[in-house]
Structure formats: structure tokens, C-alpha cells
Motif scaffolding. Sequence first.
Motif, PDB file in Angstrom:
ATOM      1  N   ARG A 192      89.662 109.166 -19.440  1.00  0.00           N
ATOM      2  CA  ARG A 192      88.405 109.683 -18.896  1.00  0.00           C
ATOM      3  C   ARG A 192      87.328 108.605 -18.969  1.00  0.00           C
ATOM      4  N   PRO A 193      86.448 108.527 -17.955  1.00  0.00           N
ATOM      5  CA  PRO A 193      85.478 107.433 -17.900  1.00  0.00           C
ATOM      6  C   PRO A 193      84.376 107.566 -18.941  1.00  0.00           C
ATOM      7  N   THR A 194      83.792 106.432 -19.288  1.00  0.00           N
ATOM      8  CA  THR A 194      82.608 106.412 -20.140  1.00  0.00           C
ATOM      9  C   THR A 194      81.386 106.254 -19.238  1.00  0.00           C
ATOM     10  N   ILE A 195      80.314 106.938 -19.609  1.00  0.00           N
ATOM     11  CA  ILE A 195      79.092 106.915 -18.810  1.00  0.00           C
ATOM     12  C   ILE A 195      77.912 106.482 -19.672  1.00  0.00           C
ATOM     13  N   TYR A 196      77.111 105.594 -19.110  1.00  0.00           N
ATOM     14  CA  TYR A 196      75.829 105.241 -19.730  1.00  0.00           C
ATOM     15  C   TYR A 196      74.724 105.822 -18.865  1.00  0.00           C
ATOM     16  N   TYR A 197      73.770 106.515 -19.496  1.00  0.00           N
ATOM     17  CA  TYR A 197      72.652 107.120 -18.785  1.00  0.00           C
ATOM     18  C   TYR A 197      71.361 106.402 -19.140  1.00  0.00           C
ATOM     19  N   ALA A 198      70.626 105.958 -18.124  1.00  0.00           N
ATOM     20  CA  ALA A 198      69.338 105.293 -18.330  1.00  0.00           C
ATOM     21  C   ALA A 198      68.220 106.295 -18.109  1.00  0.00           C
ATOM     22  N   ALA A 199      67.335 106.420 -19.097  1.00  0.00           N
ATOM     23  CA  ALA A 199      66.271 107.418 -19.039  1.00  0.00           C
ATOM     24  C   ALA A 199      64.935 106.783 -18.635  1.00  0.00           C
ATOM     25  N   ASN A 200      64.044 106.563 -19.604  1.00  0.00           N
ATOM     26  CA  ASN A 200      62.719 106.025 -19.280  1.00  0.00           C
ATOM     27  C   ASN A 200      62.766 104.599 -18.749  1.00  0.00           C
ATOM     28  N   SER A 201      63.781 103.873 -19.138  1.00  0.00           N
ATOM     29  CA  SER A 201      63.987 102.509 -18.656  1.00  0.00           C
ATOM     30  C   SER A 201      65.479 102.236 -18.681  1.00  0.00           C
ATOM     31  N   LEU A 202      65.875 101.082 -18.186  1.00  0.00           N
ATOM     32  CA  LEU A 202      67.299 100.760 -18.161  1.00  0.00           C
ATOM     33  C   LEU A 202      67.883 100.726 -19.563  1.00  0.00           C
ATOM     34  N   LEU A 203      67.092 100.308 -20.538  1.00  0.00           N
ATOM     35  CA  LEU A 203      67.565 100.204 -21.919  1.00  0.00           C
ATOM     36  C   LEU A 203      67.009 101.317 -22.799  1.00  0.00           C
ATOM     37  N   ASN A 204      66.799 102.482 -22.183  1.00  0.00           N
ATOM     38  CA  ASN A 204      66.389 103.679 -22.906  1.00  0.00           C
ATOM     39  C   ASN A 204      67.361 104.775 -22.513  1.00  0.00           C
ATOM     40  N   THR A 205      67.970 105.434 -23.484  1.00  0.00           N
ATOM     41  CA  THR A 205      69.075 106.342 -23.160  1.00  0.00           C
ATOM     42  C   THR A 205      69.001 107.632 -23.948  1.00  0.00           C
ATOM     43  N   GLU A 206      70.010 108.476 -23.761  1.00  0.00           N
ATOM     44  CA  GLU A 206      70.120 109.759 -24.449  1.00  0.00           C
ATOM     45  C   GLU A 206      71.483 109.835 -25.120  1.00  0.00           C
ATOM     46  N   GLY A 207      71.461 110.229 -26.388  1.00  0.00           N
ATOM     47  CA  GLY A 207      72.694 110.250 -27.148  1.00  0.00           C
ATOM     48  C   GLY A 207      73.252 111.640 -27.359  1.00  0.00           C
ATOM     49  N   ALA A 208      73.860 111.839 -28.519  1.00  0.00           N
ATOM     50  CA  ALA A 208      74.476 113.125 -28.845  1.00  0.00           C
ATOM     51  C   ALA A 208      73.417 114.215 -28.961  1.00  0.00           C
ATOM     52  N   ASN A 209      73.851 115.460 -28.765  1.00  0.00           N
ATOM     53  CA  ASN A 209      72.987 116.638 -28.903  1.00  0.00           C
ATOM     54  C   ASN A 209      71.816 116.624 -27.924  1.00  0.00           C
ATOM     55  N   THR A 210      72.108 116.293 -26.694  1.00  0.00           N
ATOM     56  CA  THR A 210      71.102 116.306 -25.633  1.00  0.00           C
ATOM     57  C   THR A 210      71.687 116.968 -24.390  1.00  0.00           C
ATOM     58  N   ILE A 211      70.805 117.349 -23.485  1.00  0.00           N
ATOM     59  CA  ILE A 211      71.256 117.895 -22.202  1.00  0.00           C
ATOM     60  C   ILE A 211      72.142 116.888 -21.486  1.00  0.00           C
ATOM     61  N   ILE A 212      71.742 115.613 -21.566  1.00  0.00           N
ATOM     62  CA  ILE A 212      72.491 114.564 -20.869  1.00  0.00           C
ATOM     63  C   ILE A 212      73.927 114.505 -21.366  1.00  0.00           C
ATOM     64  N   SER A 213      74.084 114.491 -22.675  1.00  0.00           N
ATOM     65  CA  SER A 213      75.421 114.392 -23.247  1.00  0.00           C
ATOM     66  C   SER A 213      76.274 115.592 -22.842  1.00  0.00           C
ATOM     67  N   THR A 214      75.630 116.762 -22.721  1.00  0.00           N
ATOM     68  CA  THR A 214      76.373 117.967 -22.360  1.00  0.00           C
ATOM     69  C   THR A 214      76.975 117.857 -20.971  1.00  0.00           C
ATOM     70  N   TRP A 215      76.149 117.485 -19.967  1.00  0.00           N
ATOM     71  CA  TRP A 215      76.736 117.443 -18.621  1.00  0.00           C
ATOM     72  C   TRP A 215      77.697 116.275 -18.442  1.00  0.00           C
ATOM     73  N   ILE A 216      77.499 115.200 -19.198  1.00  0.00           N
ATOM     74  CA  ILE A 216      78.482 114.112 -19.150  1.00  0.00           C
ATOM     75  C   ILE A 216      79.839 114.622 -19.631  1.00  0.00           C
ATOM     76  N   GLU A 217      79.834 115.301 -20.764  1.00  0.00           N
ATOM     77  CA  GLU A 217      81.088 115.815 -21.324  1.00  0.00           C
ATOM     78  C   GLU A 217      81.686 116.907 -20.431  1.00  0.00           C
ATOM     79  N   ASN A 218      80.823 117.791 -19.916  1.00  0.00           N
ATOM     80  CA  ASN A 218      81.328 118.873 -19.062  1.00  0.00           C
ATOM     81  C   ASN A 218      81.881 118.359 -17.740  1.00  0.00           C
ATOM     82  N   ASN A 228      78.699 105.709 -29.772  1.00  0.00           N
ATOM     83  CA  ASN A 228      78.274 104.511 -30.504  1.00  0.00           C
ATOM     84  C   ASN A 228      77.094 104.798 -31.427  1.00  0.00           C
ATOM     85  N   GLY A 229      76.957 106.077 -31.803  1.00  0.00           N
ATOM     86  CA  GLY A 229      76.017 106.429 -32.863  1.00  0.00           C
ATOM     87  C   GLY A 229      74.622 106.805 -32.439  1.00  0.00           C
ATOM     88  N   VAL A 230      74.329 106.824 -31.143  1.00  0.00           N
ATOM     89  CA  VAL A 230      72.997 107.207 -30.685  1.00  0.00           C
ATOM     90  C   VAL A 230      72.900 108.732 -30.673  1.00  0.00           C
TER      91      VAL A 230
END
Length: 344
Positions: A192-218, A228-230
Amino acid sequence: MSVLLVLIMIFQIGPVQSVLATPVNHHQDDKTRIIIDYENEEVAIPVTVNRIISSLPAFENICLLLGAKEKVVAIMPFEASNLWVKKIFPEVTDLPQVFKTPNLANLEELMNLQPDVVLVGNPALKKEYEVAEIAAPYIMFTTAEELMWAIRTIGSILGEKESEKAEKLVELYNGNIDFVANRIQDVPLEERPTIYYAANSLLNTEGANTIISTWIENSGATNVAAINGVEGSFKDISAEDLVAWDPDIIVLRDFAHLEQVKSDERFQTLSAVVNDRVYVSPKGIFVWATGAGIIMQTMWQAKVNYPDLFTDINVEDLAREFYHEYYGYDLSDEEIDLMLNPTE
């Protein structure tokens, strides 16, 4: 039969089992009823709610999504300037703007509007308004589970018609999750692919226990930041982190970051860049990735992840039916293209 209806029928209320209290809606007396807010506290609101104000754009969007346009009596600057609000609800953009920011409102102007309920995203604001005898339930969400709770709770506050619509939305959300899960069940976890999500900037992201992580996993993928611990929202990382993680797919919240990731020399060896798998998240009244649009985001992302497994899913049709059903608006082909390929 519509695609949305098929997906609703596939799965009736399932994955969303909130740790928050199920929305309560019972009469306290002949003038008020009780609902339960984010702090699991009872809040007395009028039996009939005809005038509502929100302190966050996401709450305003949910009210519009649930068909309560006529009950919204104030709007925030973000929504007033929103391209899609202007298209779909032009009359709303002229409403008073009592909340300039989520925590700053002109109390005198607010009270002059005589709201039945003010939805607040700050517990301190709730206490302040309680002193002024304003019904101000505290609504908040940081995860998809909590977002579904917020939709159901706001529906309950607005009334029976809106509450029924909220339940349909939660059913649709759960149906989409189950539909994708069934379709990808034979894909090994390691493939299964790995996804990186960029939020406020390219180097600003969302980790575990977030809406973003939920739809990535779903959607059948892995949030590379989370593994990686974020943890949590709007977390800054380094360019070295992103290079080391080397995601298969990059999803950008904002179009502004697309040119950066494709032109910055540091990122030219990333698998997502090399394989042209960098995408901007669809954006309607709200960015699909961060609000109620995750109902659609899960399907969009699943098709991005596994185009060969979802050849029968037409995201354009899903978007068209969703906006017709819940916003009462018929998107043109040009508008759908703009929504799925945002340029701002």
C-alpha cells in the motif's frame, strides 16, 4: 440509481463509533431543550432554533451543508470571500460579520442579531457567552470521528430536518469507507502506498490522530508522517525529513505549493515527484481534506492510490451528486474541473 444512494445502501452506520456522547436532544421545559456539547456538558437551547451564528468557518459550512441557509444570520470573512459560497449562496455573503476571527466578535452586534444559538470553538468563549445568557455550545473536532459527531450535533441543534440530513451524511461517510475497504482488502499492507500531506506549507504536515491521517488510512494508504512519529496537526518538518521518508504520493492542501515541490532541487529525487504523483486536494466550499468534504475525499484518494481498482468510480459524478443533494446546486462541467483541479 445514483452512485451516492448505492454507497449509502452498501453500509448503514458502522465505523464511526464516537467516544463523544451521542447527540442528546430532549426537552427541558416547553421553551428549551438540552443538547450535549464537546465537553459532554448539557447546554440549554431554544426548542426551535431559527437564528444561528458560528465562530468557525467549518461550522458555517456544516450549517449550509445541512440545508439551514435561512437560519444563518452572520458570516465570517473567510466564508464571505469564498469563491464557492459566492456561487452557491450569494445572499449569505452579505450577512453581518460579527466574528472577525474565531475568538473575536463584537458582542453588541452579535446580541443585536438575536441568535438562538452561537456555535463556539473555544470553551472560554462559551463561558463568556453564558454570562451574557447566550446559548453557546462548544463544538470542536480534530479527528474524522469527532467531525461526524459535530455534524450530527449541529444537525440536532438546528432541528429535525437538519438532523435527518446529518444522519444521511454519516451513513454516506461510513458507506464510502466500507466500500473502499472491501475493494482493497486483497492488497497486502506492504504494497500500500505512503502519502505525505502538506498543510500550511510544503514542510508543514499532519500526523497521527488527525482527520488527515484518517482519510489516508481509509483510502488504503499510510500516512508517512504518522509512522515517523509525527502526531497532531500543523507540525513542521525539515526538508531532510521529507527526503528520508520518500513518500509514494504527495497531497497538497494548497495549489500554491505545487510549483515549489516540483521545482525545488531538494525534492527532485522523491518517488512522488519522479512518478508524477503529486496532487492538490479537491477544494469546494471547504477543502475536501480538512472538513465535511472528507466524505468525498476518501473516494477521491482511493482512486488516486489504486486507479486500476476503481475504474468504475467517477469522482466527477460523485461530486455532482453530492452538491446537488446536500447544497442544492448543480455543478457545471467547468466547475467540477475547477473543484477537482483547484488553482488557488
